[in-house]
Design an enzyme around this catalytic site. Structure first.
Site, PDB file in Angstrom:
ATOM      1  N   SER A 156      24.501  36.237   1.052  1.00  0.00           N
ATOM      2  CA  SER A 156      24.936  37.536   1.553  1.00  0.00           C
ATOM      3  C   SER A 156      26.179  37.367   2.429  1.00  0.00           C
ATOM      4  CB  SER A 156      23.780  38.217   2.288  1.00  0.00           C
ATOM      5  OG  SER A 156      24.031  39.587   2.482  1.00  0.00           O
ATOM      6  N   GLU A 199      21.516  44.688  -7.906  1.00  0.00           N
ATOM      7  CA  GLU A 199      21.791  44.909  -6.486  1.00  0.00           C
ATOM      8  C   GLU A 199      23.170  45.522  -6.265  1.00  0.00           C
ATOM      9  OE1 GLU A 199      22.833  41.641  -3.880  1.00  0.00           O
ATOM     10  OE2 GLU A 199      22.601  40.244  -5.571  1.00  0.00           O
ATOM     11  N   HIS A 239      18.305  41.719  -3.759  1.00  0.00           N
ATOM     12  CA  HIS A 239      19.349  40.985  -3.047  1.00  0.00           C
ATOM     13  C   HIS A 239      18.782  39.706  -2.429  1.00  0.00           C
ATOM     14  CE1 HIS A 239      22.879  40.454  -0.504  1.00  0.00           C
ATOM     15  NE2 HIS A 239      22.147  40.505   0.585  1.00  0.00           N
TER      16      HIS A 239
END
Length: 293
Positions: free
Chosen positions: A141, A236, A266
């Site tokens: 991320s 996602e 995610h």
């Protein structure tokens, strides 16, 4: 119900991060250290590494010449070695490498480039710790975006050589345009809400421009970077960031492999203790890294 169905149902019941005070977000995220135990064969040492607090994960059977710098996700505002040691350890086991997880400074208390500076200091510590070792930078991320920023900065500043980079569901564009595909897809993403992205971006950037190449590395010159593995979910919101990163890296002559996994949330890897697809994707990371060591 499959383990994936069960996980998705659980995630849809959770409030979006933007609905929870930041201090509580941090506490909740760090509870992962109790929910997800370290896999067998990994021990931890908390210390300062290059002046940066963090945890060094010693992996049983790891090769002496392999080290991973793992950069946790959390929008640059939450997360720590406590929230991510179980994931970093699993990747270390799959890759046969010890792992350093820096507890880099978080925003808004420490905006850009604090996280980048800390990550670079931790990378320099690894190079000094084992000069002959080969190093990989990996992250998920925001940590996936930070991975690219570290590779770019290390290249430009004559920093330690890195053998490869691994980006899991990377966030590489902090612009947060409400008309973007990311904003539209976030409406149905059970993990990444658009308001979450806007808040984390604002806090991290401080007064910096969203297009600053080391804040949003989609705008960086990627030529000369080491090989990249990019994994994301085709379901996602940040799949668009992953696709753009892979396309930009390929256009710059970087050896890049993009793997899109359907139906998973995610950073599904984070849920590996309860998700078979998470374990399989981590095994794939280890297999991909094998020739790059």
């Amino acid at each position: 119900m499959s383990d994936l169905d069960d996980l998705l149902a659980f995630l849809r019941e959770q409030p979006m991060l933007s609905q929870v005070p930041l201090a509580e977000q941090r506490v909740q995220y760090d509870r992962a250290q109790k929910a997800f135990q370290l896999p067998a064969g990994v021990t931890t040492r908390a210390d300062r590494f290059g002046g940066v607090p963090g945890e060094y994960l010693t992996v049983a059977g790891a090769a002496a010449d392999r080290q991973i710098l793992y950069l946790h996700g959390g929008g640059y505002g939450i997360g720590s070695p406590r929230s991510h040691r179980h994931l970093a350890a699993a990747i270390g086991l799959a890759a046969g490498a010890d792992v350093l997880v820096p507890d880099y400074r978080l925003a808004p208390e420490h905006p850009f480039p604090a996280a980048l500076d800390d990550a670079l200091a931790a990378l320099a510590w690894l190079a000094a710790d084992r000069p002959a070792a080969r190093r990989v930078v990996a992250g998920d991320s925001a940590g996936g975006g930070l991975t690219v920023s570290v590779l770019v900065a290390a290249r430009d500043r004559g920093g330690p050589a890195v053998a490869a980079g691994v980006c899991l569901s990377p966030w590489v564009d902090l612009d947060c345009d409400p008309a973007s595909p990311v904003a539209q897809a976030a409406a149905t993403d059970p993990v990444v809400g658009f308001d979450d992205l806007v808040g984390f971006s604002r806090n991290y950037l401080g007064g910096a421009a969203a297009a600053a190449p080391l804040a949003s590395p989609i705008h960086a010159e990627l030529r000369g970077l080491p090989p990249l593995l990019v994994q994301a979910s085709s379901s996602e919101a940040l799949r668009f960031d992953a696709e753009r990163l892979a396309a930009a890296a390929q256009a710059a002559g970087v050896a890049v492999e993009l793997e899109m996994v359907p139906g998973v949330p995610h950073v599904w890897h984070w849920f590996w203790p309860r998700l078979d697809l998470g374990r399989r994707s981590i095994d794939r990371i280890g297999a991909w890294l094998r020739p790059h060591w």
